[in-house]
Design an enzyme around this catalytic site. Sequence first.
Site, PDB file in Angstrom:
ATOM      1  N   ALA A  10       0.867  -1.181   0.000  1.00 28.33           N
ATOM      2  CA  ALA A  10       0.000   0.000   0.000  1.00 28.33           C
ATOM      3  C   ALA A  10       0.899   1.225   0.000  1.00 28.33           C
ATOM      4  O   ALA A  10       2.049   1.158   0.453  1.00 28.33           O
ATOM      5  CB  ALA A  10      -0.872  -0.002   1.250  1.00 28.33           C
ATOM      6  N   GLY A  19       0.440  -5.156   0.692  1.00 28.25           N
ATOM      7  CA  GLY A  19      -0.758  -5.222  -0.167  1.00 28.25           C
ATOM      8  C   GLY A  19      -0.490  -5.919  -1.488  1.00 28.25           C
ATOM      9  O   GLY A  19      -1.391  -6.505  -2.086  1.00 28.25           O
ATOM     10  N   GLU A  44      -0.730  -9.519  -0.693  1.00 27.57           N
ATOM     11  CA  GLU A  44      -2.153  -9.821  -0.433  1.00 27.57           C
ATOM     12  C   GLU A  44      -2.947  -9.870  -1.736  1.00 27.57           C
ATOM     13  O   GLU A  44      -3.835 -10.712  -1.905  1.00 27.57           O
ATOM     14  CB  GLU A  44      -2.742  -8.757   0.511  1.00 27.57           C
ATOM     15  CG  GLU A  44      -2.196  -8.877   1.927  1.00 27.57           C
ATOM     16  CD  GLU A  44      -2.491  -7.651   2.781  1.00 27.57           C
ATOM     17  OE1 GLU A  44      -2.167  -6.525   2.360  1.00 27.57           O
ATOM     18  OE2 GLU A  44      -3.056  -7.817   3.868  1.00 27.57           O
ATOM     19  N   GLU A 102       4.518  -5.438   7.083  1.00 25.88           N
ATOM     20  CA  GLU A 102       3.789  -4.340   7.743  1.00 25.88           C
ATOM     21  C   GLU A 102       4.297  -4.025   9.151  1.00 25.88           C
ATOM     22  O   GLU A 102       4.269  -2.884   9.577  1.00 25.88           O
ATOM     23  CB  GLU A 102       2.281  -4.659   7.804  1.00 25.88           C
ATOM     24  CG  GLU A 102       1.542  -4.527   6.487  1.00 25.88           C
ATOM     25  CD  GLU A 102       1.568  -5.783   5.635  1.00 25.88           C
ATOM     26  OE1 GLU A 102       2.355  -6.709   5.928  1.00 25.88           O
ATOM     27  OE2 GLU A 102       0.783  -5.843   4.672  1.00 25.88           O
TER      28      GLU A 102
HETATM   29  N1  COA Z   1       4.621   3.156  -0.597  1.00 20.13           N
HETATM   30  C1  COA Z   1       5.083   4.327  -1.061  1.00 20.13           C
HETATM   31  N2  COA Z   1       6.258   4.474  -1.672  1.00 20.13           N
HETATM   32  C2  COA Z   1       7.026   3.380  -1.803  1.00 20.13           C
HETATM   33  C3  COA Z   1       6.620   2.130  -1.327  1.00 20.13           C
HETATM   34  C4  COA Z   1       5.349   2.031  -0.710  1.00 20.13           C
HETATM   35  N3  COA Z   1       4.866   0.873  -0.263  1.00 20.13           N
HETATM   36  N4  COA Z   1       7.591   1.225  -1.606  1.00 20.13           N
HETATM   37  C5  COA Z   1       8.557   1.904  -2.231  1.00 20.13           C
HETATM   38  N5  COA Z   1       8.230   3.215  -2.349  1.00 20.13           N
HETATM   39  C6  COA Z   1       9.006   4.282  -2.978  1.00 20.13           C
HETATM   40  C7  COA Z   1      10.199   4.699  -2.135  1.00 20.13           C
HETATM   41  O1  COA Z   1       9.815   5.630  -1.145  1.00 20.13           O
HETATM   42  C8  COA Z   1      11.104   5.311  -3.189  1.00 20.13           C
HETATM   43  O2  COA Z   1      10.644   6.608  -3.486  1.00 20.13           O
HETATM   44  P1  COA Z   1      11.742   7.805  -3.739  1.00 20.13           P
HETATM   45  O3  COA Z   1      12.484   7.382  -4.975  1.00 20.13           O
HETATM   46  O4  COA Z   1      10.883   9.017  -3.931  1.00 20.13           O
HETATM   47  O5  COA Z   1      12.607   7.828  -2.519  1.00 20.13           O
HETATM   48  C9  COA Z   1      10.834   4.448  -4.419  1.00 20.13           C
HETATM   49  O6  COA Z   1       9.581   3.810  -4.181  1.00 20.13           O
HETATM   50  C10 COA Z   1      11.874   3.367  -4.632  1.00 20.13           C
HETATM   51  O7  COA Z   1      11.989   2.630  -3.436  1.00 20.13           O
HETATM   52  P2  COA Z   1      13.372   2.411  -2.652  1.00 20.13           P
HETATM   53  O8  COA Z   1      13.043   2.164  -1.225  1.00 20.13           O
HETATM   54  O9  COA Z   1      14.331   3.521  -2.937  1.00 20.13           O
HETATM   55  O10 COA Z   1      13.895   1.089  -3.357  1.00 20.13           O
HETATM   56  P3  COA Z   1      14.856  -0.009  -2.748  1.00 20.13           P
HETATM   57  O11 COA Z   1      15.241  -0.886  -3.875  1.00 20.13           O
HETATM   58  O12 COA Z   1      15.961   0.604  -1.952  1.00 20.13           O
HETATM   59  O13 COA Z   1      13.940  -0.841  -1.706  1.00 20.13           O
HETATM   60  C11 COA Z   1      11.911  -1.969  -0.979  1.00 20.13           C
HETATM   61  C12 COA Z   1      12.846  -1.577  -2.181  1.00 20.13           C
HETATM   62  C13 COA Z   1      10.687  -2.642  -1.582  1.00 20.13           C
HETATM   63  C14 COA Z   1      12.682  -2.964  -0.081  1.00 20.13           C
HETATM   64  C15 COA Z   1      11.554  -0.710  -0.182  1.00 20.13           C
HETATM   65  O14 COA Z   1      11.076   0.279  -1.087  1.00 20.13           O
HETATM   66  C16 COA Z   1      10.474  -0.955   0.840  1.00 20.13           C
HETATM   67  O15 COA Z   1      10.756  -1.482   1.905  1.00 20.13           O
HETATM   68  N6  COA Z   1       9.217  -0.533   0.539  1.00 20.13           N
HETATM   69  C17 COA Z   1       8.121  -0.635   1.468  1.00 20.13           C
HETATM   70  C18 COA Z   1       7.623  -2.057   1.550  1.00 20.13           C
HETATM   71  C19 COA Z   1       6.494  -2.162   2.571  1.00 20.13           C
HETATM   72  O16 COA Z   1       6.698  -1.946   3.753  1.00 20.13           O
HETATM   73  N7  COA Z   1       5.309  -2.525   2.104  1.00 20.13           N
HETATM   74  C20 COA Z   1       4.151  -2.686   2.941  1.00 20.13           C
HETATM   75  C21 COA Z   1       3.402  -1.416   3.027  1.00 20.13           C
HETATM   76  S1  COA Z   1       1.971  -1.580   4.059  1.00 20.13           S
END
Ligand code: COA
Length: 273
Positions: free
Chosen positions: A79, A124, A127, A147
Amino acid sequence: MTTPAKVQNNTYHNLTYEEKHGDLKGVALVTFNRPKVLNAISQAMLEELLTVLEHVQKSHVIKVLVLTGAGDKAFIAGADISQFEKMTSKEAAELAKFGQKVFTRLEELPQPTIAAVNGYALGGGCELALSCDFIYAGENAQLGQPEVNLGILPGWGGTQRLSRLVGKPMAKELVFTGKIIYAHEAQRLGIVNKVCHDAQLMEDVMKIAKLILSKGPLAIAQAKRVIEDGYHKELIDALEMEAEAFAKIFDTEDQKEGARAFLAKRPPQFVGR
Ligand code: COA
């Protein structure tokens, strides 16, 4: 959180929707398309997905729905976290209910649905993939329910669909730790049906979609319904439901065609009636 606004004229900004032609006629492809945020699910994307699902449900042309993510990094990374910081409990309840409604709609679609997981399927995204009939994943795909890292829990079915699939202890370990697992591990747990070479993923998904296209669509729809509805029933009641569905299919042209074609040693021509 605003009340979901109807998507205008099926114009999508957060996903693309394509109905295939030629030998893939009958396959529709949804591509979640917010690659800058790894296809994170916003309210608008959920609304657009609901509009797509309403269309597919009514369609007599679409026989298989495939869902994937734009770019080569993510299916969906969860999400959209940017909405969480100021979200109230009431808004969170609305978000959980709306997401659950859309994912249940996906699960209950009469047509088979395949998640082509090409990268991160987190929160999400995991899911949503679990709400599809099955998952094919690229070898570098990573799945999980992280989460708890944000101090929240899965709210779009993750605690329920995951535990029904992998059992309570494994679901608890994944949810309590937020551990992210690679596709092969997810396959070992029964979450992923097939692990494909990353570059080959869509080809493999379309191959299985084509195989499904060649079968009787009414039989598939009934089989899907009986598997879904029977899952939560006592075996004796579920078997009764299966027998009713088996009987009902014998009232269709496709059933007669299937038997006739076999006996005539030719491929069947199913018409969906
Ligand atoms: N919601 C909003 N933005 C998100 C996102 C999410 N769930 N997942 C990634 N992004 C954004 C990041 O903020 C980043 O934005 P920016 O370029 O403006 O800084 C962009 O997507 C790229 O992500 P980044 O974190 O730089 O990539 P990465 O390769 O270093 O890491 C993940 C990848 C997936 C490990 C990491 O983005 C992450 O942990 N995301 C959240 C996952 C999560 O907790 N999901 C459950 C949500 S309820």
